[in-house]
Design a protein around this motif. Sequence first.
Motif, PDB file in Angstrom:
ATOM      1  N   ALA A  71      22.606 101.076  41.946  1.00 29.81           N
ATOM      2  CA  ALA A  71      22.043  99.516  42.835  1.00 29.81           C
ATOM      3  C   ALA A  71      21.305  99.149  42.145  1.00 29.81           C
TER       4      ALA A  71
ATOM      5  N   PRO B 107      19.178 101.515  48.081  1.00 27.96           N
ATOM      6  CA  PRO B 107      19.754 101.451  47.531  1.00 27.96           C
ATOM      7  C   PRO B 107      19.692 103.061  46.021  1.00 27.96           C
ATOM      8  N   THR B 108      20.257 102.803  45.186  1.00 27.06           N
ATOM      9  CA  THR B 108      20.464 104.280  44.393  1.00 27.06           C
ATOM     10  C   THR B 108      19.763 103.275  42.968  1.00 27.06           C
TER      11      THR B 108
ATOM     12  N   ASP C 162      28.093 102.697  50.121  1.00 23.81           N
ATOM     13  CA  ASP C 162      27.761 104.148  49.175  1.00 23.81           C
ATOM     14  C   ASP C 162      27.221 104.064  48.600  1.00 23.81           C
ATOM     15  N   ASP C 163      26.367 103.111  48.309  1.00 27.48           N
ATOM     16  CA  ASP C 163      24.920 102.915  46.639  1.00 27.48           C
ATOM     17  C   ASP C 163      23.777 103.263  47.771  1.00 27.48           C
TER      18      ASP C 163
ATOM     19  N   GLU D   3      29.167  98.416  49.598  1.00 26.60           N
ATOM     20  CA  GLU D   3      28.525  98.713  48.536  1.00 26.60           C
ATOM     21  C   GLU D   3      27.962  99.861  49.510  1.00 26.60           C
TER      22      GLU D   3
END
Length: 379
Positions: free
Chosen positions: A359, A355-356, A347-348, A345
């Motif tokens: 996420a 984290p986004t 990309d998050d 993960e």
Amino acid sequence: MRAVPLVGGPVELRGALDLEITETGVMPRRLPAWTTEQYQDPSVHGATVMPSGVRLVFRTDACELEFEVLTFTGQLDTDPGPRPTGMLDLLVNGALVERRQSPVGNVLRMAGPGAVQRLVPGEPGTVRFTGLPAGMKDVELWLPQQTPTELVALRAAGEVLPPLPDGRRRWVHHGSSISHCIEADGPTGTWPVVAAALGGVEVINLSQAGNAMLDPYVARTIRDMPADLISLKVGINIVSLAAFRLRTFGPAVHGFLDTIRDGHPDTPLVLTSPVSCPALEETPGPTAMGPDGKITALGDPAETARGALSLAVVRAELERIVTARQARDPHLHHLDGRELLGPDEADDLADGLHPTAAAYRRMGNRFAAHAFADDGPFR
């Protein structure tokens, strides 16, 4: 609209362990006042007055509320305007009914990151919530998790009463920026709040962005406060600042746990290791921001053989410590942080570290599924 006292009245302020009385109003702090003299770095105070998890709780039959606040936000001289001030979340009977942008107040300007700050004074701003359901209801007003916020006034078009006891257990959590959740979409979107809602518990978030360093004053704070459940998320700040070697890290973890256990010998306690962060998995810190806007590690992977800490080393050490202590502490549990956010993960992680918003919500769901399961540590 009637003025409602913010202190000494029906409103309960949860998530803050101290209130600083200011010329304008009151500033919530998430650590007690006695800790301030022990802050070696001013960023600790800055993180402490960011009210992640702080909310006003009361009952009212009012259909309209006004909340007046004075926020503090930053601005680089090269930026077109102040940084976003974050959101105010209004919950009625446990459900989010409105989310409003908090107003810009004081602005701290600086030439660049870490430069001397210059205060551009601002004025308090008022946010009005209208169209609330009729009748007496439970109300929670959550403050923006990333923006220091002075509480100036609360006004209601109706009666305001103290909240009723609800019997929920109290969960105390401490971690880094990845538990402080500055990047969440709002104060109820942080992963500890998401998990608490799913688990039906009341969360107190003592996380300190950039400052989860096993500070003894944090351990003493947790030791001395009421807690039915405790969790700690340890490691990322320690690695990113190269703050410990393996020789000193283990005893510091033991000491932190020993202090908490002095006050909570039998309380369920989950020790969580870092979530995935590709730059630091095998390479020690310190870290810097690369030209691509992502975090990069400056250490030498070969140094881990001589005691430098990478995330892999930290995870192995935390698991070893918990396993060793469980023989005399059966209420101590370990959780590998990669179960909350794993290597697939990456990309998050917008900057390679944090984290986004989406996420963070996944992390909350996953922690709740683990901790509050029928066979989980917080069952």
